[in-house]
Scaffold this motif. Structure first.
Motif, mmCIF file in Angstrom:
data_model
loop_
_atom_site.group_PDB
_atom_site.id
_atom_site.type_symbol
_atom_site.label_atom_id
_atom_site.label_comp_id
_atom_site.label_asym_id
_atom_site.label_seq_id
_atom_site.Cartn_x
_atom_site.Cartn_y
_atom_site.Cartn_z
ATOM 1 N N TYR A 36 17.304 12.428 5.968
ATOM 2 C CA TYR A 36 16.159 11.301 4.917
ATOM 3 C C TYR A 36 16.518 9.787 5.176
ATOM 4 C CZ TYR A 36 14.195 10.843 0.570
ATOM 5 O OH TYR A 36 13.130 10.325 -0.576
ATOM 6 N N LEU A 37 18.254 9.627 4.389
ATOM 7 C CA LEU A 37 17.979 7.787 5.002
ATOM 8 C C LEU A 37 17.048 7.121 5.621
ATOM 9 C CD1 LEU A 37 21.120 7.660 3.224
ATOM 10 C CD2 LEU A 37 19.308 6.754 2.110
ATOM 11 N N ASN A 38 17.458 7.941 7.274
ATOM 12 C CA ASN A 38 17.286 7.252 8.483
ATOM 13 C C ASN A 38 15.729 7.114 9.415
ATOM 14 O OD1 ASN A 38 19.827 6.470 9.621
ATOM 15 N ND2 ASN A 38 20.431 8.708 10.075
ATOM 16 N N SER A 39 15.152 8.670 8.390
ATOM 17 C CA SER A 39 14.418 8.828 9.200
ATOM 18 C C SER A 39 13.277 9.536 7.795
ATOM 19 C CB SER A 39 13.739 10.657 9.495
ATOM 20 O OG SER A 39 14.955 10.558 11.027
ATOM 21 N N ARG A 40 12.764 8.970 6.683
ATOM 22 C CA ARG A 40 11.631 9.213 5.567
ATOM 23 C C ARG A 40 10.865 8.235 6.238
ATOM 24 N NH1 ARG A 40 13.319 6.628 -0.014
ATOM 25 N NH2 ARG A 40 11.227 7.094 -0.369
ATOM 26 N N GLN A 41 9.857 8.766 5.478
ATOM 27 C CA GLN A 41 8.553 8.134 5.476
ATOM 28 C C GLN A 41 9.308 7.058 4.008
ATOM 29 O OE1 GLN A 41 4.878 9.325 3.716
ATOM 30 N NE2 GLN A 41 6.076 10.379 1.210
ATOM 31 N N PRO A 42 7.891 5.774 4.407
ATOM 32 C CA PRO A 42 8.585 4.399 3.281
ATOM 33 C C PRO A 42 7.529 4.788 1.749
ATOM 34 C CG PRO A 42 6.865 4.167 5.554
ATOM 35 C CD PRO A 42 7.582 5.345 6.052
ATOM 36 N N VAL A 43 8.646 4.261 1.753
ATOM 37 C CA VAL A 43 7.817 4.188 0.127
ATOM 38 C C VAL A 43 6.445 3.897 0.591
ATOM 39 C CG1 VAL A 43 7.658 3.526 -2.405
ATOM 40 C CG2 VAL A 43 9.929 4.282 -0.950
ATOM 41 N N PHE A 44 6.380 2.402 0.999
ATOM 42 C CA PHE A 44 5.215 1.928 0.940
ATOM 43 C C PHE A 44 4.828 1.177 2.466
ATOM 44 C CE2 PHE A 44 8.279 -1.316 -0.601
ATOM 45 C CZ PHE A 44 7.817 -2.026 -0.125
ATOM 46 N N ASN A 45 4.022 0.568 2.219
ATOM 47 C CA ASN A 45 3.280 -0.314 3.916
ATOM 48 C C ASN A 45 2.579 -1.564 3.616
ATOM 49 O OD1 ASN A 45 4.339 1.500 5.877
ATOM 50 N ND2 ASN A 45 2.851 2.736 5.767
ATOM 51 N N VAL B 233 1.183 -1.439 0.181
ATOM 52 C CA VAL B 233 0.142 0.219 0.005
ATOM 53 C C VAL B 233 0.969 0.832 -0.017
ATOM 54 C CG1 VAL B 233 -1.506 1.250 1.186
ATOM 55 C CG2 VAL B 233 -1.826 -1.242 1.511
ATOM 56 N N PHE B 234 1.405 2.367 -1.342
ATOM 57 C CA PHE B 234 1.774 3.251 -1.274
ATOM 58 C C PHE B 234 1.651 3.980 -0.491
ATOM 59 C CE2 PHE B 234 3.031 0.648 -4.410
ATOM 60 C CZ PHE B 234 4.669 0.227 -4.467
ATOM 61 N N ASN B 235 1.951 4.832 0.482
ATOM 62 C CA ASN B 235 2.312 6.303 0.690
ATOM 63 C C ASN B 235 2.208 7.057 0.070
ATOM 64 O OD1 ASN B 235 1.871 5.072 3.473
ATOM 65 N ND2 ASN B 235 3.692 4.802 3.904
ATOM 66 N N GLU B 236 1.433 8.591 -0.255
ATOM 67 C CA GLU B 236 1.219 9.960 -0.557
ATOM 68 C C GLU B 236 3.144 10.145 -0.108
ATOM 69 O OE1 GLU B 236 -0.026 11.479 -2.734
ATOM 70 O OE2 GLU B 236 -2.051 10.092 -2.348
ATOM 71 N N PRO B 237 3.338 10.308 -2.122
ATOM 72 C CA PRO B 237 3.196 10.537 -2.854
ATOM 73 C C PRO B 237 3.247 9.601 -3.649
ATOM 74 C CG PRO B 237 4.788 11.531 -3.398
ATOM 75 C CD PRO B 237 4.859 11.498 -1.611
ATOM 76 N N PHE B 238 3.753 8.716 -3.813
ATOM 77 C CA PHE B 238 4.062 7.158 -4.123
ATOM 78 C C PHE B 238 2.713 6.887 -5.216
ATOM 79 C CE2 PHE B 238 7.309 8.060 -1.588
ATOM 80 C CZ PHE B 238 9.038 7.909 -2.638
ATOM 81 N N SER B 239 1.894 6.426 -4.144
ATOM 82 C CA SER B 239 0.301 6.164 -4.101
ATOM 83 C C SER B 239 -0.248 6.946 -5.872
ATOM 84 C CB SER B 239 -0.538 5.880 -3.338
ATOM 85 O OG SER B 239 -0.656 7.629 -2.975
ATOM 86 N N GLU B 240 -0.344 8.305 -6.151
ATOM 87 C CA GLU B 240 -0.264 8.962 -6.594
ATOM 88 C C GLU B 240 0.860 8.280 -8.311
ATOM 89 O OE1 GLU B 240 -0.276 13.601 -8.412
ATOM 90 O OE2 GLU B 240 0.486 12.986 -6.560
ATOM 91 N N PHE B 241 1.472 7.817 -8.321
ATOM 92 C CA PHE B 241 2.398 7.653 -9.078
ATOM 93 C C PHE B 241 2.331 6.145 -9.436
ATOM 94 C CE2 PHE B 241 3.472 11.668 -8.202
ATOM 95 C CZ PHE B 241 3.547 12.453 -8.996
ATOM 96 N N TRP B 242 2.044 5.187 -8.618
ATOM 97 C CA TRP B 242 2.006 3.603 -9.188
ATOM 98 C C TRP B 242 1.694 2.923 -9.785
ATOM 99 C CZ3 TRP B 242 5.211 -0.641 -8.136
ATOM 100 C CH2 TRP B 242 5.018 -1.686 -8.625
ATOM 101 N N LYS B 243 1.405 2.362 -10.579
ATOM 102 C CA LYS B 243 1.157 1.447 -11.598
ATOM 103 C C LYS B 243 2.090 -0.143 -11.978
ATOM 104 C CE LYS B 243 -1.620 4.619 -14.359
ATOM 105 N NZ LYS B 243 -1.350 5.896 -13.449
ATOM 106 N N THR B 244 0.890 -1.082 -12.273
ATOM 107 C CA THR B 244 1.968 -2.494 -12.252
ATOM 108 C C THR B 244 2.100 -2.403 -14.021
ATOM 109 O OG1 THR B 244 -0.888 -3.061 -12.736
ATOM 110 C CG2 THR B 244 0.022 -3.449 -10.578
ATOM 111 N N PRO B 245 2.635 -3.266 -14.262
ATOM 112 C CA PRO B 245 2.510 -3.431 -15.965
ATOM 113 C C PRO B 245 0.820 -3.093 -16.362
ATOM 114 C CG PRO B 245 4.570 -5.399 -14.554
ATOM 115 C CD PRO B 245 3.635 -4.275 -13.712
ATOM 116 N N LEU B 246 0.893 -4.092 -16.184
ATOM 117 C CA LEU B 246 -0.770 -4.495 -16.799
ATOM 118 C C LEU B 246 -1.894 -2.830 -16.307
ATOM 119 C CD1 LEU B 246 -2.464 -7.714 -15.625
ATOM 120 C CD2 LEU B 246 -0.946 -7.368 -17.932
ATOM 121 N N GLN B 247 -1.755 -2.571 -15.515
ATOM 122 C CA GLN B 247 -2.112 -1.000 -15.335
ATOM 123 C C GLN B 247 -1.457 0.081 -16.127
ATOM 124 O OE1 GLN B 247 -1.687 -0.646 -11.071
ATOM 125 N NE2 GLN B 247 -3.896 -1.625 -10.700
#
Lengths: 421, 104
Positions: free
Chosen positions: A403-412, A161-175
């Motif tokens: 950023y490396l240590n405390s960034r928000q995760p790309v997904f959960n 489950v992608f977090n913002e802003p990644f969720s806006e840009f995530w697409k699988t190959p079929l998508q």
């Protein structure tokens, strides 16, 4: 819809459905690190078609020595899962067992084990990267493998489950393919990136659009640019992921590309900086997304002085008949004060007066927080990059230790109730 | 590198900085470097470069291409610009003075 990917193999998702928790009950649990989790997710959705699991010895050897899979498909980079011997012993694993791969404390995927093998890491590094120099990031990565590997097919059991802003840009190959069809794109040219866009990038994408449009009429548009960012391992000084995605998107939102010719997405992948071999990999990856063309510029996926500036273009020319995607070859771009425009080595005759878009120079400008001229970077892109720095980068558009240590995760991953054996 | 091949720090000049330079009669020392972007090149010695990198470990020296010190935090660059303005100079004494004031 035609969902054939690289070497005309179907793009298939490997995702376990229905009563998943029950199916996982009792499986031994193997925790995996971020880079492995990213590759599991990418394989499960078909980004790496026809590779749908971690490679065995024969696949690794044929990839390294002949740049192909045992079935003859062009393939350039080993996809491997290294596991320490003590871990294999602790879990009592043997061929034909299934194991549950765990990431972030949650189930991720099952691995159906085909084979255990060991491999000479120096040889693997040298054949993949053409060097054993540990300064090469791909070599460093390889030499950090345990030397013992587990091969087998994977099945995703828990979709990220992608977090913002990644969720806006995530697409699988079929998508991706569905999105291209929705836009009526017949041709799609891929732009590989790990950068926020300056005017040089924008100019290259526009040149590539015309190349990809080929002989189609332009009264109705059927060609698009796919900006497919690589999201993976970060090093200090890289652009933060959020600034890359939002900065690229700002080009369309600012009207520099119309809505019907531009799209931004990303792929989970750790750059290996393998130069020519990585260029082949990128071509395969974007074939699987449904792209028909791929931009390849100067020093594509290179690092330091390990490869010559146009090595990647040379290998693509040599392997052209094994790829479905058409390479769009581009030369170095620059700003020319005589032409008064962003142009490139192939067209501009004022080489002596050219002003190069050096990454160091652009970074230096952004570090100072000084708004560049429009000839360097669009103001909308600059504004988004600086607001991303504040929102996601602890004040910097570049990766810092914080950023490396405390960034928000790309997904959960969702927690699941699975009882391990 | 500077015109004479030495180590340098690029301080990019936006409109606000250009106004300050004009007010100090120093606008002519900023030069156009890239696609209309103006820069103030502050010279640096080897010794001062090492001292600066020690004090600001996020900064990096690009020894291979530009011979410039990069990734200096923005507020440090602001301080270097103010010092250059005050000293009416882009010579190495700017960095020397800046580091001295940071030590005090």
């Amino acid at each position: 819809m035609n969902n054939l990917g690289h070497n005309d193999k179907p793009v298939v998702e490997h995702i376990m459905k229905g009563e998943v928790e029950k199916k996982l009950h009792g499986l031994p649990v193997l925790p995996v690190r971020r880079e492995i989790a990213h590759e599991v997710i990418s394989m499960a959705y078909g980004f790496f078609t026809p590779v749908s699991g971690f490679m065995g010895r024969d696949e690794v050897t044929s990839t390294l020595s002949r740049m192909e899979l045992p079935d003859g498909s062009l393939w350039s980079i080993p996809i491997v899962l290294d596991v320490k011997q003590e871990e294999i012993k602790r879990l009592g694993l043997k061929p034909s067992d299934s194991v549950l791969l765990e990431y972030l404390g949650a189930p991720l995927a099952t691995l159906d084990i085909d084979e255990f093998f060991s491999y000479d890491l120096g040889k693997m590094a040298e054949m993949a990267y053409g060097t054993r120099d540990p300064k090469h990031p791909g070599v460093k990565r390889t030499m950090e493998y345990s030397g013992d590997f587990v091969a087998g097919r994977i099945n995703l059991v828990n979709e990220p489950v992608f977090n913002e802003p990644f969720s806006e840009f995530w697409k699988t190959p079929l998508q991706h393919r569905q999105a291209f069809a929705m836009k009526n794109w017949k041709n799609v040219v891929a732009h590989q990136t790990r950068n926020v866009p300056h005017s040089g990038h924008e100019s290259l994408m526009k040149q590539a659009w015309f190349a990809a449009n080929e002989d189609m009429p332009v009264d109705e548009i059927h060609t698009g640019v796919l900006v497919n960012a690589i999201i993976g391992e970060k090093r200090t000084g890289d652009y933060i992921d959020e600034a890359i995605l939002l900065g690229q998107d700002a080009l369309r939102k600012g009207g520099y590309f119309k809505d019907n010719v531009h799209m931004v997405t990303f792929t989970l992948w750790d750059m290996r900086y393998a130069g020519p071999r990585e260029a082949i990999f990128h071509a395969i990856l974007r074939t699987n997304l449904g792209c028909t063309h791929h931009m390849f510029g100067r020093d594509h996926a290179g690092v330091g002085n390990f490869y010559k500036p146009y090595d990647a273009q040379d290998v693509l020319k040599a392997e052209r008949d094994k790829l479905k995607i058409k390479p769009v070859f581009l030369r170095e771009n620059w700003y020319c004060p005589v032409c008064n425009e962003v142009t490139n080595e192939a067209l501009c005759g004022h080489e002596n007066q050219s002003q190069n878009f050096s990454g160091t120079l652009i970074r230096s400008i952004l570090t100072d927080g000084v708004k560049p001229t429009k000839r360097v970077m669009r103001p909308e892109v600059f504004d988004v990059v600086m607001s991303s720095a504040d929102k996601y980068g602890f004040g910097s558009p570049f990766v810092t230790n914080e950023y490396l240590n405390s960034r928000q995760p790309v997904f959960n991953l969702q927690k699941m109730e699975v009882l391990a054996s | 590198m500077t015109k004479d091949g030495g180590i340098k720090i690029d301080v990019w000049v936006n409109e606000e900085r250009l106004e300050k330079l004009k007010a100090a009669g120093l606008a002519e020392i900023a030069r156009e470097k890239f696609a209309g972007m103006m820069v103030l090149e502050i010279a640096c010695t080897e010794e001062l470069k090492d001292a600066l990198l020690r004090k600001y470990p996020s900064a990096k020296y690009d020894s291979s291409t530009t011979h410039s010190i990069e990734l200096i935090p923005r507020e440090v660059k602001d301080g270097i610009f103010s010092t250059a303005l005050r000293l009416h100079s882009t010579g190495p004494e700017v960095i020397g003075q800046f580091l001295q004031e940071k030590k005090d």
